[in-house]
Every structure is written in C-alpha cells, then in structure tokens.
Design a protein around this motif. Structure first.
Motif, short mmCIF file in Angstrom:
data_model
loop_
_atom_site.label_atom_id
_atom_site.label_comp_id
_atom_site.label_asym_id
_atom_site.label_seq_id
_atom_site.Cartn_x
_atom_site.Cartn_y
_atom_site.Cartn_z
N THR A 64 -3.13 1.21 -11.15
CA THR A 64 -2.07 2.17 -10.19
C THR A 64 -2.46 1.70 -8.58
O THR A 64 -1.75 2.23 -7.78
CB THR A 64 -2.25 3.70 -10.33
OG1 THR A 64 -3.62 4.17 -10.50
CG2 THR A 64 -1.43 4.00 -11.77
N ILE A 125 0.73 -1.66 -10.26
CA ILE A 125 1.27 -1.33 -9.03
C ILE A 125 0.59 -1.92 -7.86
O ILE A 125 -0.51 -1.75 -7.71
CB ILE A 125 1.22 0.34 -8.81
CG1 ILE A 125 1.98 1.13 -10.16
CG2 ILE A 125 1.83 0.67 -7.44
CD1 ILE A 125 2.08 2.54 -9.85
N SER A 153 5.06 -2.73 -10.02
CA SER A 153 5.95 -2.04 -8.82
C SER A 153 5.23 -2.76 -7.75
O SER A 153 3.87 -2.82 -7.50
CB SER A 153 5.61 -0.59 -8.95
OG SER A 153 5.88 0.13 -7.74
N LYS A 190 9.79 -2.16 -10.25
CA LYS A 190 10.28 -0.98 -9.31
C LYS A 190 9.77 -1.65 -7.87
O LYS A 190 8.89 -2.14 -7.78
CB LYS A 190 9.89 0.24 -9.72
CG LYS A 190 10.33 0.67 -11.16
CD LYS A 190 11.89 0.92 -10.78
CE LYS A 190 12.39 1.59 -12.40
NZ LYS A 190 14.00 1.75 -12.21
N MET A 192 8.39 0.32 -4.05
CA MET A 192 8.05 1.60 -3.32
C MET A 192 7.90 1.17 -1.75
O MET A 192 8.42 -0.25 -1.37
CB MET A 192 6.78 1.84 -3.52
CG MET A 192 6.61 2.29 -5.26
SD MET A 192 4.96 2.88 -5.57
CE MET A 192 4.85 4.59 -4.81
N VAL A 218 12.57 6.81 -3.35
CA VAL A 218 11.41 6.34 -3.94
C VAL A 218 10.24 6.91 -3.09
O VAL A 218 10.37 7.31 -2.14
CB VAL A 218 11.23 4.76 -3.91
CG1 VAL A 218 12.41 3.79 -4.52
CG2 VAL A 218 11.27 4.14 -2.27
N HIS A 221 3.66 4.13 -0.64
CA HIS A 221 2.55 3.69 -1.22
C HIS A 221 1.46 3.31 0.23
O HIS A 221 1.83 2.54 0.74
CB HIS A 221 2.76 2.32 -1.89
CG HIS A 221 1.38 1.98 -2.93
ND1 HIS A 221 1.42 1.10 -3.85
CD2 HIS A 221 0.03 2.22 -2.77
CE1 HIS A 221 0.50 0.88 -4.37
NE2 HIS A 221 -0.84 1.66 -3.54
N ASN A 255 6.56 11.28 -5.89
CA ASN A 255 6.50 9.83 -6.40
C ASN A 255 5.63 9.20 -5.40
O ASN A 255 5.76 7.99 -5.54
CB ASN A 255 7.70 9.47 -6.66
CG ASN A 255 8.86 9.48 -5.51
OD1 ASN A 255 8.43 9.92 -4.51
ND2 ASN A 255 10.04 8.91 -5.76
N GLN A 357 7.07 6.51 -11.34
CA GLN A 357 7.69 5.39 -10.86
C GLN A 357 8.71 4.75 -11.82
O GLN A 357 9.78 4.02 -11.15
CB GLN A 357 6.57 4.79 -10.44
CG GLN A 357 5.33 5.05 -9.63
CD GLN A 357 5.81 5.27 -8.33
OE1 GLN A 357 6.71 4.57 -7.62
NE2 GLN A 357 5.14 6.25 -7.67
#
Length: 443
Positions: A64, A125, A153, A190, A192, A218, A221, A255, A357
């Motif tokens: 992640t 991610i 992601s 996806k 972010m 979204v 991060h 999220n 996500q």
C-alpha cells in the motif's frame, strides 16, 4: 477456467480460513469456488490445473505504499553525508528524483513491478516523483503495469522544493492521470492525488491542491510526520502540528492514504481516526532512516485502519510483515505484541484499503473475490492448521518463495518464470540506463 490446487490453502477468510488439500477455481477475473481439491477437480473436469506441488496457496499480496523510482538507487554510490533523515533526503532521494528521465521512470517501473510479481505481490500503490520529467510520467508507469498485468494505483508527489512552476505541473499531472484512469474504467488502474509532505508545501500550494480536487472523488496520498523536521517545520512556520495543519485543507478523508504518522500526538490521532483515513506503516524504511517507530499498535487499538507498505525499501511484503512483528516487540519491550497486529495490517487492512481505492475485493480467497493468487514453495515441518497459519507465514515463508503469481485471473508468473516477459533483456536495459542516471546524479 483454472483450478489452482494440490496445496494447502490459506484463504484469509474467517468463515473458511484453511483447507489442507484445497483448491481455488478461477473463471476469467473472478474466484467462483474454494474447496477441496479432489471435489473441485471432479466438479470442473474441463478446467486447466495449476499445480501448487503441495505448496501454500494464498491471496496475492498487497503493497500500500511504494516508491517505484527508488529501485534505481540500488547499489549507487551516495555522495555527501547521510547522518540524519534530512541529509538522506537532500543527498540521496532529491538528487535521484531530479535525475530521472521518462525512460528511467519506465524501466524502474519494469524492474519494480517484476520484482513485486516475483514476491507474490499483485497490487501496488505507488507515490512517484521526477521533477525534471513530470508530465506524462504516471501514464508511462501505468502502461508498464498494464503490460505486466499487475494492479496499481499511481500519484505524483506535489512539492515546492523545485519551485512554484514544478508544483503546479505536479498538480496538473495528478489531475490528468486521475482523468486518464477514470477513462479506463478498470479495477486494475486508479489515480490518487499525491503530495510530498507538509514541510515541502506552502499554504498557497495546499490551497491549489484543494481547489484542483474540488470535483474529484479520490483520496490524497501523502507522507505525514515521518521525520521530526516535518513536525518542527509545521510548528515553527504555522504554529500547529502536521496533522492539524493538513486537516485544515481537507487532506484526510476515507480514501486518503496518510503514510508513516510517526511524530503525532493523541489529538492528531483523533483527527485521523474521525476522518476514516488510512495510515500506512513502513517498518523497514522507518528503521533504515532512523526516524522513529510508528505508534502503529496504539493506532490499531484506537480503531484506525493501519496498512503495511514498504516505502521502496523492498518489494517483499512477507519481509515487511516479519519486521513489523519484531519491531514493536522491541520498541514496546513486550514480546506479546506484533503476532496479531502485523498480519492484521498486511492481510486484512491492506485489502480494505484496496477496496476503497479500486472498488473490488482482493487479498482474500472466496467466491466473488478477484482472482489474485500467489503460490509459495513451503512445506511445513510442523502441523499447519486454521489456528497457526500466520505463525507459519511469519517464520516459514519468504517473498522469494513465490512460485506462481496470478492477478485478475491472468498468470503473471509460473514456476518462477515471468510469462511473456523477456526479463533478461529488460534487466540488461535497466542496468544500462540506471548507470547513466547515476552519472547525472554525480554532476
């Protein structure tokens, strides 16, 4: 249709946690049944068998928080002092990211994703930075992920450290890639909205990020209170702690991924908890950078969703699991902690974060979940059962023990060989272009 069988199945599903001689049936991108190998083999007699050879059949692993570009720093001679985290950033990572071209980015993505697959990882991610090659960088990475078949992601870390124009270009790259991913309408890719950290973004830049996100659903991060500098900067410049400052710009929501969260107090912990956001623990990176030990155990006790990442330190999530288990024993001087919390982060919370996500169920072997599966070469020398499988994972399995990796129903690696990928030529090219990148870092 495939039957992944002839092995011990660890499902990470509380209703059906362990099957001694089990199997998983895959149709297209979905698991349609989990059960006894002999029974399923008879029921689906036309299905192709993927033989686990008595190994462990598990859900594909999830990372992640990763920094793909960091792979090109492996083995590099570091010029300048790295006595503390600030110097590590200035004399290593901020020199590396400034030296990246789009080709460097592409091949660092190849080698990182390939290494992830070879460690049984099916979802990554990532948090990207390349100040001299911002525009189009995320799409370049995404195309590599698509080619290799791994779920990912992506975001670009907005920062003021290279000037206002670069910060604004980073904002645009995030927005454009989020739109790109939306057009794909896939649970394989996806976007972010990335931000580096509080101490490298001004109020003006945070306001621009907030405005850019007004009509975008979204999460952010962002690194949060990783090093003490982040906390000191927020207090000295803005008269408030990191979480409180960022919260005023709407950063924390369900999220959002808040990475590290080491130097936080109880008030900040409550903000994070009430926002419903996700905290990512990166034990090896934190130890390597000597920034302190995350209060991950306390955050879990308080009900926060704390997942597990690697922060670019490794692609091996099992290795990260092992370190998370022992780090908190050492830090808290309590040998009873870590046993439950480390597997909770990796196997339960990571999949909850991915569901937020990507909108899909992965990280679990049950009917209706995504067909993300890893087979590990491990035959236990003591009894393995539904009550002790996490102990076997922590003490017996390693990431490089992965023999087969399946993502979204597609076989990415079989018998330790990547499928339809010329790994040798890619690695040769990566060594060549990374060597050139090293020269630019030295200038």
């Amino acid at each position: 249709m495939y039957i992944v069988g002839n092995g011990r199945v660890i499902t990470q599903d509380d209703k059906n946690p362990y099957i001694e001689n089990g199997a998983v049936v895959i149709k297209e991108d979905e698991i349609i049944e989990v059960g006894n190998f002999s029974d399923l083999r008879k029921k689906y007699s036309d299905a192709e068998i993927i033989d686990a050879d008595d190994g462990i059949i598990m859900p594909g692993l999830i990372n992640t928080h990763m920094h793909i570009y960091s792979s090109f720093a492996r083995g590099m001679d570091i010029k300048g002092s790295t006595r503390n985290f600030d110097e590590i950033l200035k004399n290593l990572w901020w020199k590396v990211d400034k030296s990246l071209s789009l080709d460097d980015i592409e091949y660092s993505a190849y080698v990182t994703y390939m290494e992830s697959i070879k460690n049984g990882v099916t979802t990554v991610i990532d948090h990207h930075a390349s100040p001299m090659a911002i525009t189009g960088s995320l799409e370049r990475i995404a195309k590599v992920a698509d080619y290799l078949g791994i779920r990912t992601s992506l975001c670009y870390e907005v920062s003021d450290r290279d000037g206002i124009e670069k910060a604004e270009e980073g904002i645009r790259e995030n927005v454009e890639f989020i739109k790109y991913a939306d057009r794909k309408n896939s649970d394989m890719i996806k976007g972010m909205f990335g931000i580096h950290a509080s101490f490298t973004v001004s109020n003006e830049t945070l306001e621009k990020c907030k405005k850019a996100m007004e009509n975008i659903d979204v999460g952010y991060h962002i690194h949060v209170a990783e090093g003490i500098t982040d906390l000191n900067d927020a207090q000295e410049k803005y008269g408030k702690r990191v979480v409180k400052r960022l919260n005023e710009y709407g950063i924390f929501k369900e999220n959002t991924i808040a990475v590290h969260c080491i130097h936080i107090n109880d008030y900040e912990l409550d903000i994070l908890k009430n926002s419903g956001c996700n905290v990512i623990h990166n034990p090896e990176s934190n130890m390597g950078n000597a920034v302190g030990c995350s209060p991950a155990i306390k955050m879990l006790e308080e009900g926060l969703i704390v997942g597990l990442g690697t922060d670019g330190y490794t692609a091996d999530m099992i290795e990260s699991l092992k370190v998370a288990n022992i780090l908190h024993k050492h830090e808290l001087k309590d040998p009873t902690v870590g046993w439950k919390e480390a597997p909770l982060m990796l196997f339960r919370n990571n999949r909850e974060i991915i569901k937020k996500q990507f909108g899909c169920n992965t990280g679990i072997l049950k009917k209706g979940a995504k067909a993300d599966i890893a087979i590990f070469d491990y035959i236990p020398h003591t009894e393995l059962n539904e009550n002790n499988y996490n102990s076997h994972i922590i003490f017996g399995i390693s990431g490089r023990g992965a023999t087969t990796t399946i993502c979204n129903g597609k076989i990415l690696m079989k018998k330790r060989k990547l499928i339809n990928v010329d790994e040798k030529s890619i690695l040769e090219k990566a060594r060549t272009i990374s060597k050139q990148m090293w020269k630019s870092v030295e200038k």
